[in-house]
Design an enzyme around this catalytic site. Structure first.
Site, PDB file in Angstrom:
ATOM      1  N   CYS A  78      -3.480  34.966 -42.636  1.00  0.00           N
ATOM      2  CA  CYS A  78      -4.459  36.309 -42.673  1.00  0.00           C
ATOM      3  C   CYS A  78      -4.913  36.448 -41.330  1.00  0.00           C
ATOM      4  CB  CYS A  78      -5.606  35.455 -43.647  1.00  0.00           C
ATOM      5  SG  CYS A  78      -5.075  35.108 -45.382  1.00  0.00           S
ATOM      6  N   GLU A  82      -9.584  19.473 -39.279  1.00  0.00           N
ATOM      7  CA  GLU A  82     -11.048  19.497 -39.172  1.00  0.00           C
ATOM      8  C   GLU A  82     -11.770  19.363 -40.587  1.00  0.00           C
ATOM      9  OE1 GLU A  82     -11.696  21.717 -34.872  1.00  0.00           O
ATOM     10  OE2 GLU A  82     -11.418  22.846 -36.646  1.00  0.00           O
ATOM     11  N   CYS A 122     -16.812  30.224 -41.212  1.00  0.00           N
ATOM     12  CA  CYS A 122     -15.854  30.427 -41.979  1.00  0.00           C
ATOM     13  C   CYS A 122     -14.679  31.374 -40.828  1.00  0.00           C
ATOM     14  CB  CYS A 122     -15.980  31.572 -43.135  1.00  0.00           C
ATOM     15  SG  CYS A 122     -14.873  32.264 -44.057  1.00  0.00           S
ATOM     16  N   CYS A 153      -8.133  34.937 -39.706  1.00  0.00           N
ATOM     17  CA  CYS A 153      -8.421  33.394 -39.744  1.00  0.00           C
ATOM     18  C   CYS A 153      -7.799  32.576 -38.504  1.00  0.00           C
ATOM     19  CB  CYS A 153      -7.961  33.173 -41.193  1.00  0.00           C
ATOM     20  SG  CYS A 153      -8.240  31.412 -41.372  1.00  0.00           S
ATOM     21  N   SER A 193     -10.781  26.817 -53.267  1.00  0.00           N
ATOM     22  CA  SER A 193     -10.815  28.273 -52.635  1.00  0.00           C
ATOM     23  C   SER A 193      -9.445  28.667 -52.543  1.00  0.00           C
ATOM     24  CB  SER A 193     -11.481  28.371 -51.486  1.00  0.00           C
ATOM     25  OG  SER A 193     -11.324  29.725 -50.923  1.00  0.00           O
ATOM     26  N   HIS A 230     -17.317  36.326 -37.954  1.00  0.00           N
ATOM     27  CA  HIS A 230     -17.751  35.369 -36.989  1.00  0.00           C
ATOM     28  C   HIS A 230     -16.684  35.467 -35.793  1.00  0.00           C
ATOM     29  CE1 HIS A 230     -19.262  33.058 -40.541  1.00  0.00           C
ATOM     30  NE2 HIS A 230     -20.369  33.904 -40.015  1.00  0.00           N
ATOM     31  N   GLY A 254      -5.929  25.283 -44.690  1.00  0.00           N
ATOM     32  CA  GLY A 254      -4.897  25.268 -45.503  1.00  0.00           C
ATOM     33  C   GLY A 254      -5.291  26.027 -46.776  1.00  0.00           C
ATOM     34  N   SER A 287     -10.009  34.503 -52.318  1.00  0.00           N
ATOM     35  CA  SER A 287     -10.366  35.124 -51.070  1.00  0.00           C
ATOM     36  C   SER A 287      -9.648  36.312 -51.270  1.00  0.00           C
ATOM     37  CB  SER A 287      -9.500  34.600 -49.929  1.00  0.00           C
ATOM     38  OG  SER A 287     -10.432  33.282 -49.527  1.00  0.00           O
ATOM     39  N   CYS A 308      -1.976  26.132 -41.587  1.00  0.00           N
ATOM     40  CA  CYS A 308      -1.788  27.027 -42.549  1.00  0.00           C
ATOM     41  C   CYS A 308      -0.505  28.028 -42.468  1.00  0.00           C
ATOM     42  CB  CYS A 308      -3.106  27.858 -43.033  1.00  0.00           C
ATOM     43  SG  CYS A 308      -3.242  29.068 -44.553  1.00  0.00           S
ATOM     44  N   CYS A 365     -16.880  20.940 -46.380  1.00  0.00           N
ATOM     45  CA  CYS A 365     -15.832  21.913 -46.140  1.00  0.00           C
ATOM     46  C   CYS A 365     -14.538  21.036 -45.828  1.00  0.00           C
ATOM     47  CB  CYS A 365     -16.062  23.103 -45.407  1.00  0.00           C
ATOM     48  SG  CYS A 365     -14.914  24.492 -45.151  1.00  0.00           S
TER      49      CYS A 365
END
Length: 391
Positions: free
Chosen positions: A152, A128, A366, A155, A228, A323, A196, A251, A148, A141
């Site tokens: 985390c 995406e 995010c 996420c 990032s 979110h 990722g 992060s 990934c 983005c």
């Protein structure tokens, strides 16, 4: 399930399930393409190859420059679309080179103008990309891996597991594909904050940065390109060694090792103190990304600890509201509490901003990016994939 099979297609005709329930559909391997992928080459390499090829075809050297401009600057869908070139030369180019495309599988538009694009890759993997308008700016983005491996806790991408690294043409190709739309969507800013961990795919991210920045390719200013990372130390060092002024975002999400380990397993390998030290040695501006988790990392003491870390390496702090659509059973920190947290940071001399939520209604914010892998192979762990590497 065998990696080469799918037990049933995603869409079935009415009444077709009973007939297909026990059918195994083979996915036939495609023939390898021996043609050279021009989109995996940085401009200097592509130019050299094209000049050599033009000379061999009896064409003037400026034909190479014409082709080079159609790779990224004014992208062409294929060689046939390069109508400024002689037909015979276009046909010769197609026999020797390839310009692989990413298939646009879905496009969603948020009520705030944010757009999310689902791209299908040559092997069926999907990624995406998000385009975020803000006045004259358009921030993309982009993704650097399919899935990934870092898991985390908050996420959604980590829930997919890791599939594979992307190649340079697949990372920069996200920007190229959006330029090919009618009307085109053109980036002014790039953030490696999609799917990722980019610094675990440095082999591809390194040339991608050149493709994004080089005036002969996409020509986006280095200060408008942010990488990032969760804090992959060899990758931070490799990024710092580049002469361009690319930006670094880390992060953080917790100001202590004990808490950060529970949220981000990678902290075991790259402890917070080492990450902060690497950020301090980075000679350009560093941003801390900090997702606000209610009752987890938003206490006054944690604001004081975060401020101390930011001051140690002169970092700017981005506070990110949690979110819906992420992972875990976390509660968002209320808006007034985020504002109070920000005030505590500013009172200690730290520059801070609260990120505005964008694209929430299309799960583009995010931590929300997650491709559903129905009918696809199981995720791999990072150490099972030979391409997972850092600098």
């Amino acid at each position: 399930m065998d990696d080469r099979t799918e037990r049933r297609p995603k869409y079935l005709p009415a009444g077709g399930l009973a007939k297909l329930r026990h059918v195994t559909l083979p996915i036939l391997p495609s023939e390898p393409d021996s043609r050279l992928n021009l989109l995996n080459l940085v401009p200097a390499e592509a130019d050299a190859r094209l000049r050599e090829f033009a000379a061999a075809q009896g064409e003037p050297a400026y034909r190479a420059t014409q082709v080079l401009r159609r790779l990224w600057h004014r992208p062409a869908a294929d060689f046939a679309a390069m109508t400024e070139l002689p037909a015979a030369f276009r046909e010769a180019l197609d026999r020797h080179f390839t310009l692989p495309r990413l298939e646009l599988a879905a496009r969603q538009v948020s009520s705030d103008g944010t757009q999310k694009f689902l791209f299908r890759l040559h092997d069926g993997q999907t990624i995406e990309t998000v385009a975020i308008p803000d006045g004259a700016r358009m921030t993309f983005c982009i993704s650097s891996q399919a899935g990934c491996a870092l898991q985390c806790a908050f996420c959604a991408t980590g829930l997919m597991g890791f599939q594979r690294n992307l190649e340079a043409h697949e990372i920069a190709g996200q920007v190229r594909e959006l330029k090919l739309l009618d009307p085109p969507v053109t980036a002014t800013n790039i953030v490696f904050m999609g799917m990722g961990e980019p610094l675990m795919n440095w082999k591809a991210v390194d040339p991608t940065l050149t493709l994004l920045n080089d005036p002969a390719a996409l020509g986006i200013g280095a200060r408008h390109i942010t990488v990032s990372t969760v804090g992959v130390l060899p990758g931070i060092q490799a990024l710092a060694a580049r002469r361009e002024q690319f930006r670094l975002a880390i992060s953080i999400h917790a100001p202590s090792d004990d808490l950060r380990r529970t949220l981000m397993p990678v902290n075991v390998k790259y402890p917070l103190a080492e990450v902060i030290a690497a950020a301090g040695e980075f000679d350009r501006r560093v941003t801390f990304e900090y997702v606000m988790l209610g009752g987890v990392n938003d206490a006054p003491q944690q604001a004081r600890e975060l401020a101390a870390l930011a001051l140690e390496c002169r970092a700017f702090v981005n506070l990110i509201p949690l979110h819906p659509g992420g992972a875990g059973n976390f509660t968002p920190t209320p808006g007034p509490a985020i504002a109070a947290f920000a005030r505590q940071l500013r009172a200690r001399g730290v520059e801070v901003a609260v990120r505005r939520s964008r694209g929430m209604d299309i799960a583009a914010a995010c931590g929300q990016l997650r491709v559903e892998r129905l009918g696809r192979r199981a995720p791999r762990s990072a150490d099972e994939h030979g391409d997972v590497q850092v600098a």
